[in-house]
Motif scaffolding. Structure first.
Motif, short mmCIF file in Angstrom:
data_model
loop_
_atom_site.label_atom_id
_atom_site.label_comp_id
_atom_site.label_asym_id
_atom_site.label_seq_id
_atom_site.Cartn_x
_atom_site.Cartn_y
_atom_site.Cartn_z
N VAL A 23 -48.20 83.50 95.13
CA VAL A 23 -49.65 83.26 95.18
C VAL A 23 -50.18 82.89 93.80
CG1 VAL A 23 -51.91 84.31 95.57
CG2 VAL A 23 -50.05 84.70 97.20
N LEU A 24 -49.78 83.65 92.78
CA LEU A 24 -50.27 83.38 91.43
C LEU A 24 -49.82 82.00 90.95
CD1 LEU A 24 -49.69 86.86 89.75
CD2 LEU A 24 -51.88 85.85 90.41
N ALA A 25 -48.58 81.64 91.22
CA ALA A 25 -48.08 80.33 90.79
C ALA A 25 -48.84 79.21 91.49
CB ALA A 25 -46.58 80.22 91.07
N LYS A 30 -53.06 74.93 90.88
CA LYS A 30 -54.22 74.21 91.41
C LYS A 30 -55.50 74.41 90.61
CE LYS A 30 -52.64 74.61 96.23
NZ LYS A 30 -52.93 75.28 97.54
N GLU A 31 -55.56 75.46 89.80
CA GLU A 31 -56.84 75.82 89.17
C GLU A 31 -57.44 74.76 88.26
OE1 GLU A 31 -57.20 78.85 86.21
OE2 GLU A 31 -55.07 78.84 85.73
N PRO A 32 -56.64 73.93 87.57
CA PRO A 32 -57.29 72.92 86.73
C PRO A 32 -58.13 71.93 87.52
CG PRO A 32 -55.00 73.23 86.07
CD PRO A 32 -55.19 73.95 87.38
N ARG A 33 -57.88 71.79 88.80
CA ARG A 33 -58.59 70.81 89.62
C ARG A 33 -59.86 71.37 90.24
NH1 ARG A 33 -53.22 69.97 91.91
NH2 ARG A 33 -53.98 70.77 93.91
N SER A 34 -60.04 72.70 90.24
CA SER A 34 -61.16 73.28 90.98
C SER A 34 -61.58 74.62 90.40
CB SER A 34 -60.78 73.45 92.46
OG SER A 34 -61.71 74.25 93.15
N VAL A 35 -62.87 74.75 90.06
CA VAL A 35 -63.36 76.03 89.55
C VAL A 35 -63.35 77.09 90.64
CG1 VAL A 35 -65.80 75.56 90.04
CG2 VAL A 35 -65.17 77.12 88.17
N ASN A 36 -63.50 76.67 91.90
CA ASN A 36 -63.43 77.63 93.00
C ASN A 36 -62.03 78.22 93.13
OD1 ASN A 36 -66.07 77.91 94.39
ND2 ASN A 36 -65.89 75.69 94.60
N THR A 37 -61.01 77.38 92.96
CA THR A 37 -59.64 77.89 92.98
C THR A 37 -59.40 78.82 91.81
OG1 THR A 37 -58.84 75.88 94.08
CG2 THR A 37 -57.20 77.24 92.97
N ARG A 38 -59.94 78.48 90.67
CA ARG A 38 -59.80 79.35 89.50
C ARG A 38 -60.44 80.71 89.77
NH1 ARG A 38 -61.65 77.96 83.25
NH2 ARG A 38 -60.48 79.69 82.28
N GLN A 39 -61.59 80.71 90.42
CA GLN A 39 -62.24 81.97 90.74
C GLN A 39 -61.45 82.75 91.80
OE1 GLN A 39 -66.60 83.34 90.65
NE2 GLN A 39 -66.41 82.29 92.61
N ASN A 40 -60.84 82.03 92.74
CA ASN A 40 -59.97 82.71 93.72
C ASN A 40 -58.81 83.42 93.02
OD1 ASN A 40 -61.62 81.78 95.73
ND2 ASN A 40 -60.18 80.25 96.53
N LEU A 41 -58.31 82.82 91.97
CA LEU A 41 -57.26 83.45 91.17
C LEU A 41 -57.77 84.77 90.58
CD1 LEU A 41 -54.58 83.53 89.50
CD2 LEU A 41 -55.74 82.09 87.81
N LEU A 91 -56.39 97.06 81.67
CA LEU A 91 -55.92 95.68 81.72
C LEU A 91 -54.70 95.48 80.84
CD1 LEU A 91 -59.31 93.71 81.64
CD2 LEU A 91 -57.76 94.04 83.58
N TRP A 92 -54.42 96.45 79.98
CA TRP A 92 -53.27 96.32 79.09
C TRP A 92 -51.96 96.61 79.80
CZ3 TRP A 92 -50.87 101.08 78.45
CH2 TRP A 92 -51.65 102.22 78.72
N TRP A 93 -52.01 97.03 81.07
CA TRP A 93 -50.78 97.23 81.84
C TRP A 93 -50.10 95.90 82.16
CZ3 TRP A 93 -52.03 101.36 86.18
CH2 TRP A 93 -52.25 102.61 85.56
N ASP A 94 -50.88 94.82 82.26
CA ASP A 94 -50.33 93.56 82.74
C ASP A 94 -50.89 92.40 81.93
OD1 ASP A 94 -48.90 91.81 84.54
OD2 ASP A 94 -50.83 91.35 85.43
N ALA A 95 -50.05 91.76 81.12
CA ALA A 95 -50.48 90.71 80.21
C ALA A 95 -51.03 89.49 80.94
CB ALA A 95 -49.33 90.30 79.30
N ALA A 99 -54.83 88.00 80.46
CA ALA A 99 -55.04 86.63 79.97
C ALA A 99 -55.96 85.85 80.91
CB ALA A 99 -53.70 85.92 79.82
N ASP A 100 -55.73 85.97 82.21
CA ASP A 100 -56.56 85.23 83.17
C ASP A 100 -58.00 85.73 83.19
OD1 ASP A 100 -54.56 83.50 83.96
OD2 ASP A 100 -53.96 84.68 85.70
#
Length: 211
Positions: A23-25, A30-41, A91-95, A99-100
């Protein structure tokens, strides 16, 4: 009735490591193409990698994301937490998650958002910045998981992301007390229900909690 003794985790609803990485990959591709996809991430991260409830995700403000400190965390305010019990989600448990989320905060600030504005909001032109409701949040979580196939998505809800977080955190070596506090469980007995849940395809649970 003691919830801890009468409730069991449905292991078929736990997202295994390969599903989470898939899912993350897909979202990051896809996220560079859509801010909605980025928010779904970001929604997927908050649910599955941070263990937040839907009501907590929609209630988060930008200022609740504390990333400029030694050990970054999400501040779940009493007013949005279950049982009015405030907590800090590490949040320091998972880099990867850190980052995201940090990048998303920068993006929102660059678009004029302030500390009191919602972290998750509508992205439609002309209506940007409005806080999402839980119905739309749940739809977005399932949209994020769409790469897993229709049959798998039909089995899932956003709350299963929270169950997955607890299971993976314990499998990655976090203590019951640490995970209890991060998840906001009322007692450690509830957290302990997840201790024997297999989170990998092969049933191995000795990996680090990093996505």
């Amino acid at each position: 009735m003691n919830t801890a003794t009468h409730w069991k985790v449905d292991v078929t609803k736990i997202l295994c490591r390969s599903e989470i990485t898939t899912v993350l990959a897909d979202l990051k591709r896809k996220e560079p193409r859509s801010v909605n996809t980025r928010q779904n991430l970001i929604i997927f991260r908050l649910s599955t990698c941070c263990g937040l409830r839907a009501s907590e995700i929609v209630g988060l403000n930008l200022g609740d994301l504390r990333v400029g400190v030694t050990r970054p965390y999400i501040n779940v305010r009493r007013t949005i937490a279950k049982g009015d019990k405030a907590r800090r989600v590490p949040l320091w448990w998972d880099a990867g998650t850190l980052a995201d989320l940090e990048a998303w905060k920068v993006h929102r600030q660059a678009n004029g958002a302030s500390a009191g504005d919602p972290l998750i909001c509508t992205q439609c032109r002309g209506n940007e910045g409005k806080r999402l409701d839980r119905f739309n949040l749940r739809k977005r979580f399932l949209a994020a998981c769409s790469c897993l196939g229709d049959d798998r998505v039909a089995d899932l809800t956003i709350h299963h992301g929270r169950h997955s977080f607890v299971s993976h955190a314990l499998a990655g070596g976090r203590s019951l007390a640490e995970v209890r506090d991060a998840a906001g469980h009322s007692n450690v007995a509830i957290t302990s229900i997840y201790t024997h849940v297999a989170v990998d395809d092969e049933g191995e649970t000795g990996h680090l909690f990093v996505f």
